[in-house]
Write a protein that holds these residues in place. Structure first.
Motif: not given
Length: 324
Positions: A133-159
């Motif tokens: 919601y509103q640019g945030e995902i689970w646990n309050g991770f925000s796109a502004a801080q955790h979305l790179s030019s290629r992928h999220w740095t949090r909560c990805g399939a590798d986790r």
């Protein structure tokens, strides 16, 4: 047994759905760095116990095969599954890309291929960065801080860890005496409770829930399988989340009722389960053999591709019947 009335206070504190606020992402009860949500409810002890009872010689494949022209989510412009040859025996003789020379290329018949697809193609898991919601995902991770030019740095399939636990089938189609639920049917809490009663099955915190709508009987017709699908509604999703589901899967293309019965949110179940309740979602899970054999309780084993930062990844889940 399924629902909040059966949850102890100690377990309740570990289930994010009890702290969820309407259309706000939830902070994890497992800490500020948590990226897998309710998969934390899986335990080594429960995995060992269910595998001790499992019949490894009778595994049921819950995945679909992947092929050009298969049903896939393309309505939002995402690419369909594509496959092409990158090397053929005759072509290798002509182009000699390896530099091995004609004699070796005629001896060694080399074939190779490549694929291109949306990560939510075929049987797959949705990770907790897929919707929020509103640019945030689970646990309050925000796109502004955790979305790179290629992928999220949090909560990805590798986790996502390998998922091993007790699986429970909710055969809602059989509950209503049909091969497939009607188009756009919304599966609510009463359907799920009634399915358990009919099956004489219980559902416990940390279990893996699989919901059968019967939609897989339309596979692989892209129009009949994808459009106007029956599926889980918000009422049903809340029941399973509050009951402590570690992950929820369905035999349809989006798990939830499509289109959603909400004029303000076209993915009301996705946003709730992923953003508020921290429950990963599995889609396009083939439950037909489980239903045909009345396998309502089983050992579930599944692992997805470890695609770094991905919002989803293909997987090949298995159900191992329990030895009675």
């Amino acid at each position: 047994m399924c629902g909040p009335e059966f949850i102890t206070e100690t377990t309740r504190q570990k289930i994010a759905a009890y702290a969820a606020e309407f259309r706000k992402v939830t902070r994890s009860p497992f800490g500020a760095d948590d990226e897998i949500g309710m998969l934390n409810l899986l335990s080594v002890e429960s995995a060992r116990e269910v595998m001790r009872r499992a019949d490894g010689g009778a595994a049921i494949d819950l995945s679909v095969d992947m092929f050009v022209g298969m049903p896939s989510w393309v309505k939002a412009g995402d690419p369909p599954f594509q496959q092409w040859m990158t090397h053929t025996p005759a072509g290798t003789v002509l182009d000699d890309l390896t530099g091995a020379g004609r004699a070796q290329n005629e001896l060694v018949s080399y074939s190779g291929d490549a694929v291109s697809m949306y990560t939510h193609t075929g049987t797959h898991i949705d990770t907790l960065n897929h919707f929020g919601y509103q640019g945030e995902i689970w646990n309050g991770f925000s796109a502004a801080q955790h979305l790179s030019s290629r992928h999220w740095t949090r909560c990805g399939a590798d986790r996502i860890p390998p998922i091993i636990g007790r699986g429970v089938l909710f055969d809602v189609a059989a509950l209503h005496g049909v091969d497939m639920l009607p188009d756009n049917y919304g599966i609510g809490a009463d359907d799920l409770r009634s399915a358990l009663r009919r099956q004489r099955t219980t559902f416990q915190p940390g279990d893996i829930a699989l919901i059968r709508t019967g939609r897989m009987t339309q596979w692989p017709d892209p129009r009949r399988y994808i459009d106007n699908s029956p599926g889980l509604n918000l009422d049903g999703a809340r029941l399973l989340a509050l009951a402590g589901a570690a992950v929820i899967g369905g035999d349809n293309s989006a798990l939830e009722q499509m289109p959603a019965n909400d004029p303000e949110n076209w993915q009301v179940v996705h946003t709730y389960l992923l953003g508020e309740a921290g429950v990963p979602i599995m889609e396009i899970v083939d439950c037909e053999q489980l239903a045909a054999e009345s396998r309502y309780e089983f050992a579930f084993v599944g692992a997805c591709l470890k695609i770094r930062g991905a919002t989803g990844a293909p997987m090949r889940p298995l159900a191992l019947p329990l030895i009675r």
